[in-house]
Motif scaffolding. Structure first.
Motif, PDB file in Angstrom:
ATOM      1  N   GLY A 197       7.088  13.983   3.540  1.00 29.33           N
ATOM      2  CA  GLY A 197       7.868  12.768   4.084  1.00 29.33           C
ATOM      3  C   GLY A 197       6.995  11.372   3.902  1.00 29.33           C
ATOM      4  N   ILE A 198       7.703  10.373   3.704  1.00 34.24           N
ATOM      5  CA  ILE A 198       7.287   9.132   3.674  1.00 34.24           C
ATOM      6  C   ILE A 198       8.445   8.010   4.220  1.00 34.24           C
ATOM      7  N   THR A 199       7.744   7.262   5.151  1.00 33.75           N
ATOM      8  CA  THR A 199       8.971   6.364   5.830  1.00 33.75           C
ATOM      9  C   THR A 199       8.132   4.972   6.057  1.00 33.75           C
ATOM     10  N   ASP A 200       8.854   3.898   5.952  1.00 31.82           N
ATOM     11  CA  ASP A 200       8.451   2.622   6.425  1.00 31.82           C
ATOM     12  C   ASP A 200       9.337   2.174   7.467  1.00 31.82           C
ATOM     13  N   GLY A 201       8.580   1.452   8.555  1.00 24.66           N
ATOM     14  CA  GLY A 201       9.132   0.837   9.574  1.00 24.66           C
ATOM     15  C   GLY A 201       8.466   0.102  10.205  1.00 24.66           C
ATOM     16  N   GLY A 209       4.874   0.845  11.526  1.00 22.75           N
ATOM     17  CA  GLY A 209       3.753   1.308  10.313  1.00 22.75           C
ATOM     18  C   GLY A 209       4.467   2.142   9.251  1.00 22.75           C
ATOM     19  N   ASN A 210       3.814   2.241   8.287  1.00 27.17           N
ATOM     20  CA  ASN A 210       4.120   3.124   6.962  1.00 27.17           C
ATOM     21  C   ASN A 210       3.797   4.577   7.180  1.00 27.17           C
ATOM     22  N   LYS A 211       4.576   5.433   7.746  1.00 27.35           N
ATOM     23  CA  LYS A 211       4.366   6.908   8.024  1.00 27.35           C
ATOM     24  C   LYS A 211       4.279   7.781   6.693  1.00 27.35           C
ATOM     25  N   VAL A 212       3.339   8.647   6.734  1.00 25.34           N
ATOM     26  CA  VAL A 212       3.298   9.802   5.634  1.00 25.34           C
ATOM     27  C   VAL A 212       2.873  11.119   6.427  1.00 25.34           C
ATOM     28  N   SER A 213       3.519  12.156   5.978  1.00 23.00           N
ATOM     29  CA  SER A 213       3.623  13.382   6.559  1.00 23.00           C
ATOM     30  C   SER A 213       3.373  14.653   5.479  1.00 23.00           C
ATOM     31  N   GLY A 214       2.729  15.676   5.580  1.00 20.25           N
ATOM     32  CA  GLY A 214       2.431  16.626   4.634  1.00 20.25           C
ATOM     33  C   GLY A 214       1.801  18.041   5.210  1.00 20.25           C
ATOM     34  N   ILE A 215       1.613  18.840   4.141  1.00 22.18           N
ATOM     35  CA  ILE A 215       1.656  20.241   4.547  1.00 22.18           C
ATOM     36  C   ILE A 215       0.199  20.490   3.883  1.00 22.18           C
ATOM     37  N   LEU A 216      -0.848  21.304   4.499  1.00 21.51           N
ATOM     38  CA  LEU A 216      -1.869  21.900   3.747  1.00 21.51           C
ATOM     39  C   LEU A 216      -1.688  22.962   3.328  1.00 21.51           C
ATOM     40  N   LYS A 217      -1.962  23.257   1.993  1.00 20.61           N
ATOM     41  CA  LYS A 217      -1.778  24.284   1.186  1.00 20.61           C
ATOM     42  C   LYS A 217      -2.804  25.545   1.543  1.00 20.61           C
ATOM     43  N   ARG A 218      -3.887  25.417   2.006  1.00 18.43           N
ATOM     44  CA  ARG A 218      -4.829  26.295   2.445  1.00 18.43           C
ATOM     45  C   ARG A 218      -5.382  26.093   3.857  1.00 18.43           C
ATOM     46  N   SER A 219      -6.265  27.126   4.389  1.00 19.74           N
ATOM     47  CA  SER A 219      -6.840  26.724   5.537  1.00 19.74           C
ATOM     48  C   SER A 219      -7.944  25.574   5.541  1.00 19.74           C
ATOM     49  N   ILE A 220      -8.382  25.065   6.669  1.00 17.67           N
ATOM     50  CA  ILE A 220      -9.170  23.886   6.575  1.00 17.67           C
ATOM     51  C   ILE A 220     -10.604  24.427   7.014  1.00 17.67           C
ATOM     52  N   LEU A 221     -11.624  24.042   6.416  1.00 14.28           N
ATOM     53  CA  LEU A 221     -12.933  24.629   6.865  1.00 14.28           C
ATOM     54  C   LEU A 221     -13.903  23.463   6.779  1.00 14.28           C
ATOM     55  N   THR A 222     -14.831  23.649   7.993  1.00 12.73           N
ATOM     56  CA  THR A 222     -16.053  22.722   7.871  1.00 12.73           C
ATOM     57  C   THR A 222     -16.936  22.806   6.709  1.00 12.73           C
ATOM     58  N   SER A 223     -17.040  24.167   6.544  1.00 13.64           N
ATOM     59  CA  SER A 223     -17.904  24.597   5.111  1.00 13.64           C
ATOM     60  C   SER A 223     -17.876  25.700   4.829  1.00 13.64           C
ATOM     61  N   ALA A 224     -18.025  26.073   3.554  1.00 12.35           N
ATOM     62  CA  ALA A 224     -17.538  27.381   3.159  1.00 12.35           C
ATOM     63  C   ALA A 224     -18.215  28.755   3.808  1.00 12.35           C
ATOM     64  N   LYS A 252       0.854  -1.148   0.029  1.00 12.77           N
ATOM     65  CA  LYS A 252      -0.026  -0.112  -0.074  1.00 12.77           C
ATOM     66  C   LYS A 252       0.851   1.216   0.083  1.00 12.77           C
ATOM     67  N   LEU A 253       1.863   1.168   0.591  1.00 15.76           N
ATOM     68  CA  LEU A 253       2.957   2.241   0.941  1.00 15.76           C
ATOM     69  C   LEU A 253       3.487   2.532  -0.554  1.00 15.76           C
ATOM     70  N   PHE A 254       3.612   1.336  -1.316  1.00 17.28           N
ATOM     71  CA  PHE A 254       4.414   1.456  -2.912  1.00 17.28           C
ATOM     72  C   PHE A 254       3.215   2.308  -3.752  1.00 17.28           C
ATOM     73  N   GLU A 255       2.006   1.733  -3.360  1.00 21.72           N
ATOM     74  CA  GLU A 255       1.128   2.406  -4.361  1.00 21.72           C
ATOM     75  C   GLU A 255       0.993   4.032  -4.117  1.00 21.72           C
ATOM     76  N   PHE A 256       1.260   4.353  -2.881  1.00 24.62           N
ATOM     77  CA  PHE A 256       0.852   5.628  -2.445  1.00 24.62           C
ATOM     78  C   PHE A 256       1.970   6.478  -3.031  1.00 24.62           C
ATOM     79  N   GLU A 257       3.262   5.864  -2.816  1.00 27.18           N
ATOM     80  CA  GLU A 257       4.574   6.535  -3.599  1.00 27.18           C
ATOM     81  C   GLU A 257       4.383   6.889  -4.887  1.00 27.18           C
ATOM     82  N   LYS A 258       3.694   5.739  -5.585  1.00 17.76           N
ATOM     83  CA  LYS A 258       3.427   5.935  -7.331  1.00 17.76           C
ATOM     84  C   LYS A 258       2.430   6.969  -7.678  1.00 17.76           C
ATOM     85  N   ALA A 259       1.254   6.711  -6.638  1.00 17.89           N
ATOM     86  CA  ALA A 259       0.247   7.864  -6.820  1.00 17.89           C
ATOM     87  C   ALA A 259       0.677   9.391  -6.417  1.00 17.89           C
ATOM     88  N   MET A 260       1.793   9.428  -5.738  1.00 22.99           N
ATOM     89  CA  MET A 260       2.159  10.888  -5.169  1.00 22.99           C
ATOM     90  C   MET A 260       2.706  11.753  -6.617  1.00 22.99           C
TER      91      MET A 260
END
Length: 441
Positions: A95-99, A102-117, A66-74
C-alpha cells in the motif's frame, strides 16, 4: 547465567496482547529498488491478522515528488528492505498513500529477518505462539507456583519450555478459546548441556523438530516467531519469522496435557527421525494432513486427508523401509483396508469396530474396512445411503485420526501415555498406554 532450577522464564515479548502485532524494530530504514534508496521512518513487526506475516509500514522521507519516484521505482521486481542491524530482505509493497500526515508506505517481508546468517552464542531464547494449556514440572514466579515446565534433551542439547507465568491471572487460554486468535503462550530457552558456545545455524534442526512436535501435539500449526541468541548476557543475534500458523482451537489430540514427560520422551525420537531427509519430508506431510483433520472443513474432506496420510505411512514403513516381507508388486494389488490391517497389526492396534458404531458395525468386517468404505463412497458416491447419519460420519473421522495418531507415534518409537479419542466421554487426565506398550515392559 540465568538460574533455571525452578524459576519461570520471562520475556519482554509477553507485553503483547492477543492478536497484537509484535514490534521488532522502530526507527529509520530504507527500501532499496535497483540503484535507488528510499528512507522510511516506521516499524517492522510480526502481524497475525488478517494473516500471519512480517510487515513494515512508515512514512517516506521527502516531499510528494519522492513518493512519485517511489511509485515509479516499484515497477522493479526486486525490492529490498534494509533495517539497521539486520540482513537485507526482499519485500512486496502492499500500500501507498499520501496525505496531510506524510507519504505512507506499507509492505510484506517475503522471508524471515536475520541479524546475520550465523554466529556463535551460548544460549538462545524463543517464544511460542498458540501452544496448549499443558501441565509440566513445578516452577515459580515470585510467590506464584504452577505446573508449566517441559525439559527436552537431545544429545548435547537442552531445551526448557515454560508456559507463560501470567497465564492464570490474564486468563489467556480462556480468551484464546473465545477469540480463536494468536498469542505467545510459552517461552523457551535452548543451550548446550556443557554451556559451550554454538553456531546459531547448528540448532535449526532442533527448532524445526520442536515446531513439528508442538504442532502435532496441538493438532494445528503453532509458531516460533522470535529467536534471540545471547553471548555474555547480551543479544548478539536475532531471527524473526512467521511460519505457517493456525488460529487458536482447543483440539482433542493424542497429547496427554497433564503429563509433560510425553513430550520429553518423544522429542529426541522426532529429531532422530527427521535427520533422515526422506522421513523428514514424510513427517511434515503427515503433520499437514493431521492438521487438516482438525480444521473447520467438512468431515468428508478431513477423512480424505486422513486416508492419504495413512496410505503414505503404510507405503513408507512397509515397503520403502522394508518393514514387511510383502513385495512392492503385491502391495500395489492390495486394497486400502488390507494395507491398513497390515501396518496397524505391526503396532498391536485394535482392528475391531469401536462401540461408537452401534447401528452399523454389523455391516463391516473390521475398522479398516469401515473406514475405507466410507472414504470410497466420498470419492465414488452411490445411491446407497450407508452413512447418512452425521454422527456416524464424525465417528468415522475419529477412527481414522485415531489410526493416524497411533501409527505416527508408533513409527517414532513413542512408548508413553496418550489420549484415546475413541473412549468417550473424553476426560482430561484419564490416559492409557499406547497399545504396543504395557505397564510391565
Amino acid at each position: 547465567m540465568i538460574n533455571l532450577e525452578n524459576i519461570a522464564l520471562e520475556s519482554s515479548f509477553l507485553e503483547y496482547d492477543i492478536n497484537e502485532p509484535i514490534k521488532i524494530y522502530t526507527g529509520h530504514f530504507t527500501i532499496e529498488v535497483a540503484d535507488d534508496f528510499f528512507e522510511i521512518l516506521g516499524e517492522v513487526k510480526i502481524a497475525f491478522l488478517p494473516k500471519a506475516r512480517l510487515i513494515f509500514e512508515g512514512a517516506i522521507s521527502g516531499n510528494l515528488s519522492k513518493l512519485f519516484e517511489f511509485e515509479k521505482a516499484m515497477k522493479s521486481n526486486n525490492m529490498m528492505i534494509n533495517v539497521p542491524g539486520f540482513m537485507k530482505s526482499e519485500v512486496l509493497i502492499s500500500g501507498i498513500t499520501d496525505g496531510s500526515k506524510g507519504n505512507k508506505v506499507s509492505g510484506i517481508l517475503k522471508r524471515s529477518i536475520l541479524t546475520s546468517a550465523e554466529t556463535k552464542v551460548n544460549r538462545m531464547e524463543f517464544t511460542v505462539v498458540n501452544f496448549v494449556n499443558d501441565l509440566g514440572r513445578r516452577i515459580v514466579h515470585g510467590r506464584f507456583k504452577f505446573s508449566g515446565r517441559t525439559k527436552l534433551k537431545y544429545k548435547d542439547w537442552e531445551i526448557i519450555l515454560d508456559k507463560r507465568y501470567d497465564y492464570s491471572n490474564k486468563k489467556i487460554f480462556d480468551r484464546l478459546k473465545n477469540s480463536g486468535g494468536y498469542l505467545i503462550t510459552h517461552v523457551g530457552y535452548l543451550k548446550r548441556v556443557d554451556d559451550k558456545l554454538f553456531d546459531t545455524k547448528e540448532v535449526e534442526p532442533l527448532i524445526s523438530g520442536l515446531y513439528w512436535l508442538l504442532s502435532f501435539s496441538a493438532g494445528r500449526h503453532v509458531a516460533i516467531p522470535t529467536l534471540e541468541g545471547y553471548h555474555n548476557e547480551e543479544v548478539i543475534w536475532s531471527k524473526y519469522q512467521v511460519p505457517l500458523i493456525d488460529g487458536w482451537t482447543n483440539n482433542i489430540t493424542w497429547f496427554p496435557k497433564q503429563k509433560s514427560p510425553s513430550l520429553e520422551h518423544l522429542f529426541p525420537k522426532v529429531i532422530e527421525k527427521q535427520e533422515d531427509p526422506f522421513w523428514n519430508k514424510v513427517l511434515w506431510e503427515v503433520l499437514s494432513w493431521y492438521s487438516q483433520a482438525h480444521s473447520s472443513s467438512i468431515v468428508e474432506n478431513k477423512v480424505v486427508s486422513v486416508q492419504v496420510a495413512l496410505e503414505t505411512l503404510a507405503w513408507v514403513y512397509l515397503i520403502v523401509d522394508r518393514k514387511s516381507n510383502i513385495s512392492k508388486s503385491k502391495y500395489k494389488y492390495m486394497n486400502a483396508a488390507e494395507k491398513f490391517r497390515e501396518i496397524l497389526s505391526r503396532f498391536s492396534i485394535d482392528l475391531s469396530i469401536p462401540k461408537l458404531f452401534i447401528d452399523i458395525k454389523d455391516n463391516y468386517d473390521d475398522g479398516p474396512h469401515l473406514f475405507t468404505v466410507f472414504r470410497n463412497k466420498i470419492v465414488h458416491p452411490t445411491r446407497e445411503l450407508d452413512f447418512d447419519n452425521p454422527i456416524d460420519k464424525l465417528h468415522v473421522l475419529y477412527l481414522g485420526v485415531w489410526y493416524l495418531e497411533l501409527l505416527t507415534l508408533g513409527i517414532l518409537g513413542y512408548e508413553g501415555s496418550y489420549v484415546n479419542r475413541l473412549k468417550v466421554p473424553i476426560i482430561e487426565g484419564v490416559y492409557e498406554f499406547v497399545p504396543w506398550k504395557t505397564r510391565d515392559n
